[in-house]
Scaffold this motif. Structure first.
Motif, PDB file in Angstrom:
ATOM      1  N   GLU A   1     -13.143 -36.399 -38.799  1.00 22.55           N
ATOM      2  CA  GLU A   1     -13.877 -37.133 -37.776  1.00 22.55           C
ATOM      3  C   GLU A   1     -14.008 -38.608 -38.160  1.00 22.55           C
ATOM      4  OE1 GLU A   1     -17.787 -35.581 -37.149  1.00 22.55           O
ATOM      5  OE2 GLU A   1     -17.773 -36.180 -35.040  1.00 22.55           O
ATOM      6  N   GLN A   2     -14.196 -38.845 -39.470  1.00 26.37           N
ATOM      7  CA  GLN A   2     -14.379 -40.225 -39.916  1.00 26.37           C
ATOM      8  C   GLN A   2     -13.064 -40.965 -40.090  1.00 26.37           C
ATOM      9  OE1 GLN A   2     -16.535 -39.594 -43.506  1.00 26.37           O
ATOM     10  NE2 GLN A   2     -18.283 -38.737 -42.404  1.00 26.37           N
TER      11      GLN A   2
ATOM     12  N   LYS B   1      -8.016 -39.756 -30.853  1.00 24.24           N
ATOM     13  CA  LYS B   1      -9.008 -38.763 -30.450  1.00 24.24           C
ATOM     14  C   LYS B   1      -8.404 -37.372 -30.260  1.00 24.24           C
ATOM     15  CE  LYS B   1     -12.643 -37.701 -27.164  1.00 24.24           C
ATOM     16  NZ  LYS B   1     -12.337 -36.305 -27.239  1.00 24.24           N
TER      17      LYS B   1
ATOM     18  N   ARG C   1      -7.628 -35.923 -33.576  1.00 18.15           N
ATOM     19  CA  ARG C   1      -8.883 -35.681 -34.264  1.00 18.15           C
ATOM     20  C   ARG C   1      -9.514 -34.372 -33.779  1.00 18.15           C
ATOM     21  NH1 ARG C   1     -11.879 -40.526 -33.411  1.00 18.15           N
ATOM     22  NH2 ARG C   1     -12.792 -39.609 -31.544  1.00 18.15           N
ATOM     23  N   ASP C   2      -9.605 -34.250 -32.456  1.00 16.11           N
ATOM     24  CA  ASP C   2     -10.239 -33.039 -31.925  1.00 16.11           C
ATOM     25  C   ASP C   2      -9.479 -31.789 -32.324  1.00 16.11           C
ATOM     26  OD1 ASP C   2     -12.109 -34.579 -30.893  1.00 16.11           O
ATOM     27  OD2 ASP C   2     -11.532 -34.356 -28.768  1.00 16.11           O
TER      28      ASP C   2
ATOM     29  N   MET D   1      -9.968 -31.101 -36.080  1.00 12.43           N
ATOM     30  CA  MET D   1     -11.304 -30.609 -36.397  1.00 12.43           C
ATOM     31  C   MET D   1     -11.433 -29.143 -36.017  1.00 12.43           C
ATOM     32  SD  MET D   1     -13.650 -33.872 -35.495  1.00 12.43           S
ATOM     33  CE  MET D   1     -15.216 -33.021 -35.605  1.00 12.43           C
TER      34      MET D   1
END
Lengths: 261, 288, 305
Positions: free
Chosen positions: A122-123, A128, A131-132, A135
């Motif tokens: 996330e950091q 995006k 990232r999603d 994660m």
């Protein structure tokens, strides 16, 4: 020389007879130990998996536990110093395979992956979409660890507790969270809050409102110790949702009352 | 006669070489029969590989015979019991390096079932006998070759055996030490112990033994009382002191007249061993 | 020196086929020899391993350290006792043969069985002392870590849980299972020693003995898997060809199941092990020791020296 030959033949024969006699004893004793380790639960693993592990175990001799610990420490160092989640996962995989009954290994493996690993992505990841997706992968890895964990440590309430928290906090799935807490509540030595959380999360699970209400009510009636704000809040919400007539609703202390609808 | 100390009956011992590929056995001892009477000092002689050591090992039950039997005072060597009456000193013995001389003798005494005060007394007595009182509390690892042989003798004697088997008891020991060991053996002989001795040092054997056997290729080629075997029956030796040349000339004439032949004449020499021992003991005295 | 001296009269009495006194003399001598060879300096290494490990763990910080101290100490104990057992036992026979000390011993009225039993008993005594020393040291280290763990619980855990957690630590440290497990470590070391003695009764060098013994012990750790593979191939989920099956059977029959002596791995996860299991494991271990000594004797009885 004839004597020596005779001695050797008899010696090998004694070993053979002993080997055959000990066989049922060892089989039985192994089964007993297995039972002590796992209770009535039995892990089924294919021979191939076992053989891979066995070769490893043979090399370790009697050192399964300390080697698992060392790998765990290495994973910990990998996290503190380099933040290498891939390597950490490798270590965790081995140490949980070596000591599948050690709760802490599963717990820490899942926590590092689902919480720290995901937070790291996330950091650091700017895109995006990636990232999603990444994660979610980390959450999934954490979930996998905990699912295997509860299979291997069937008596552990805290692993179900962790699983429930993971479903609640990362997957935002109150149904699965409630189910996990319900399982935790059935384990020996569990703390009382697990029952409460099972009921509270169930309240958010579509289609289970009535069931959740009954559970919450049971806790409510059991003792005033259970009258924590979240429980009282859920009861009021459900009473409204289920259309419980006002006169049948339970008493809520003043400061916990929701505004009238 | 009473039961012989050692009786060997038609002993044959074959060794099968350890290698599987090589076939055929090596015969170390072939159909050997031998008796050592109680009270005798028996010397077993022979070149290396003639089967002396194997014979000893069979007698002591360390090696099983291929055929034939051996007995010690009438008890079969196969039975552990037969070893109650034997003391054995192997060639170049080594003992547990970490034990002291005293502990070593103690250990072997315990193996023979001696305990307590009797064991302590016996140990002291034996260490005095072999001259190791001063080294009793030193570790055997630091002993010289001669000391090892002597502690070996002490352990062999610990249960007061009736038979002593000594394999090269003086090998590698200096002349003084060697002399002491010979003297000890002579003492044992005087006390009536039976001794079976294997040695290459023929002069010593000659000095100590009553009877000898000579082995060659696993068999006994000569056997008998030492005197009988080496005495030249038709010769006489005479040693004169302070004889004048005239007397010698007269004797020579008499010998010729009497029909005898003077086979040899000369100045006898001192034995080198004696000479060496005298010189070294003198040097020792002047050191002190 | 005379034939009628009191000691001579003493052995004129009947020779006993087996004498505990003679075996004890050999055992005592073996122990003394090992002690003077400074085997117990090994214990210093053990102490250093434990201290070093403690220092490393103290530098890191995460939960479960007490458990890790326990695991690693028990692991170190397992390895040290097994190594001590194999190395000490492997040296005995070949060394006595090479130095011809064996000649002088067996030329006394000592049976080869008494000799072997005495040797094993000497090593077992040494292992017992070593295990006790290690246990004392281990308990000190463990006690220290227990205190540390409790202090850290008091400092970090929510107050609601403190008492439960502290009680858990107290109940989970010095348990009967732990000491039973240490007992099994000792038992296993003696089994390894007897196994090594058996190998050395026919081997010609100590290196060969060490290698073969260690291999047998390692193979012993996969016995349960070999066993389930041929006894229950369907459950194991593989098709075992006949030659492999035969090989697995040989392993199962001739190698000891060392995993049964690995109770310490269970202690590591806090499993309670029933005393009945300890009893059975002990009986099995004693069975192994008896058989190995017997077979060692059969191999050794007629051996040419």
């Amino acid at each position: 020389m004839a004597g020596a030959l005779k001695g050797r033949v008899i010696g090998v024969a004694v070993l053979l007879v002993w080997g055959i006699l000990k066989l049922p004893i060892e089989t039985e004793l192994t089964a007993q130990l297995q039972h002590e380790r796992l209770g009535k639960y039995k892990i089924t693993a294919s021979l191939r998996q076992q053989a891979g592990q066995a070769g490893f175990i043979a090399v370790l001799g009697g050192l399964r536990a300390p080697v698992a610990d060392l790998l765990f420490i290495r994973a910990h160092i990998a996290w503190q110093q380099h933040v290498e989640y891939g390597r950490m996962k490798l270590y965790f995989d081995i140490c949980t395979a070596l000591q599948p009954r050690r709760e802490m290994f599963w717990d820490m493996a899942a926590w590092h992956m689902a919480y720290n690993g995901a937070a790291y992505i996330e950091q650091t990841e700017k895109d995006k979409y990636i990232r999603d997706r990444q994660m979610k992968e980390y959450y999934k890895v954490g979930e996998d660890y905990l699912l295997r964990a509860v299979e291997n440590c069937p008596d552990s309430w805290s692993l179900y507790d962790r699983l429930g928290s993971l479903y609640r906090e990362k997957f935002h799935d109150p149904c699965k969270a409630a189910a996990a807490f319900a399982r935790a509540a059935e384990r020996p030595n569990r703390l009382d809050y697990t029952r409460r959380l099972a009921a509270i999360y169930l309240a958010d699970c579509p289609g289970h409102e009535k069931e959740a209400y009954d559970k919450l009510l049971a806790l409510y009636k059991e003792s005033e110790k259970e009258w924590v704000p979240s429980l009282l809040e859920k009861i009021q919400i459900l009473e409204r949702k289920l259309g419980i007539p006002k006169e049948e609703r339970v008493y809520i202390p003043e400061k916990h009352r929701l505004l009238p609808d | 006669m009473s039961t012989p100390a050692i009786s060997i009956q038609n002993l044959t011992k074959e060794f099968i070489p350890p290698s599987v590929m090589r076939r055929g056995a090596i015969t170390a001892v072939r159909d050997l029969s031998l008796k050592v009477e109680a009270g005798h000092v028996y010397g077993l002689l022979g070149p290396n590989g003639s089967g002396k050591s194997t014979t000893m090992k069979v007698v002591l039950g360390l090696v099983t015979p291929t055929s034939g039997k051996t007995f010690i005072f009438g008890k079969n060597s196969r039975d552990v019991e037969s070893r109650e009456a034997v003391g054995f000193l192997p060639e170049n013995p080594y003992f547990y390096k970490f034990l002291t001389g005293e502990e070593t003798v103690h250990f072997y005494g315990k193996l023979c079932g001696i305990r307590g005060k009797m064991l302590r007394d016996r140990t002291r007595e034996l260490l005095a006998l072999v001259g190791l009182e001063d080294a009793a509390n030193r570790r055997v690892g630091g002993y010289s070759k001669g000391m090892l042989q002597r502690i070996g003798l002490a352990q062999a004697l610990v249960q007061d055996p009736r038979l002593l088997v000594l394999d090269e008891p003086t090998a590698g020991v200096d002349p003084a030490g060697s002399r002491e060991i010979c003297d000890l053996i002579l003492q044992f002989k005087a006390r009536g112990l039976t001794v079976l001795l294997c040695s290459h040092l023929l002069s010593q054997v000659q000095e100590i033994c009553d009877r000898i056997g000579i082995m060659h290729r696993g068999g006994l080629v000569r056997e008998g009382p030492l005197d009988h075997l080496i005495t030249i029956e038709n010769q006489t030796e005479m040693v004169l002191e302070n004889a004048s040349p005239e007397l010698l000339a007269e004797l020579r004439a008499k010998i010729a007249a009497g029909g005898a032949r003077l086979a040899g004449e000369g100045k006898p020499q001192q034995n080198l061993e004696r000479y060496f021992l005298d010189v070294t003991s003198e040097a020792k005295k002047s050191d002190q | 020196m005379t034939a009628n001296s009191p000691s001579a009269a003493a052995h004129a009495s009947a020779h006993k086929l087996f004498s505990l006194g003679r075996a004890a003399a050999i055992a005592g001598n073996t122990l003394r020899d090992l002690v003077r060879q400074k085997v117990f300096y090994f214990m210093l290494v053990f102490a250093l391993v434990l201290i070093g490990m403690s220092l490393v763990l103290a530098a890191l910080s995460f939960q479960g350290q007490l458990q890790m101290v326990m695991n690693m100490s028990l692991g170190a104990m397992s390895v040290f006792t097994m190594l001590l057992a194999v190395l000490a036992s492997a040296m005995m026979l070949p060394k006595d043969i090479e130095d011809r000390t064996l000649y002088t011993i067996l030329a006394k009225p000592v049976s080869r069985f008494e000799y072997l039993l005495g040797k094993l008993a000497g090593v077992a005594l040494m292992l017992l002392i070593a295990t006790l020393l290690m246990t004392v040291f281990f308990c000190i280290v463990l006690w220290f870590w227990q205190g540390r763990e409790i202090a850290s619980i008091r400092g970090s855990v929510q107050s609601e849980l403190v008492d439960a957690e502290v009680a858990k630590v107290m109940a989970g440290t010095f348990t009967p299972t732990l000491f039973g497990g240490i007992g099994v470590i000792f038992l296993r070391a003696v089994v390894c020693s007897a196994l090594t003695l058996m190998v050395s009764s026919f081997a010609t060098s100590w290196l060969f003995t060490v290698i073969i013994s260690l291999m047998l012990i390692l193979i012993g750790h996969i016995v349960p898997i070999a066993r389930s593979a041929w006894m229950d191939p369907i459950q194991a989920g593989v098709d075992v060809p006949w030659y492999l099956s035969l090989f697995l059977r040989l392993i199962t029959v001739f190698a000891p199941d060392m995993q049964l002596f690995n109770i310490v791995d269970d202690i590591a996860v806090g499993t309670h092990v029933a005393s009945g299991i300890f009893g059975q494991v002990t009986a099995l271990g004693c069975g192994y020791i008896t058989i190995y000594v017997l077979v060692a004797y059969l191999f050794f009885a007629w051996r040419e020296l």
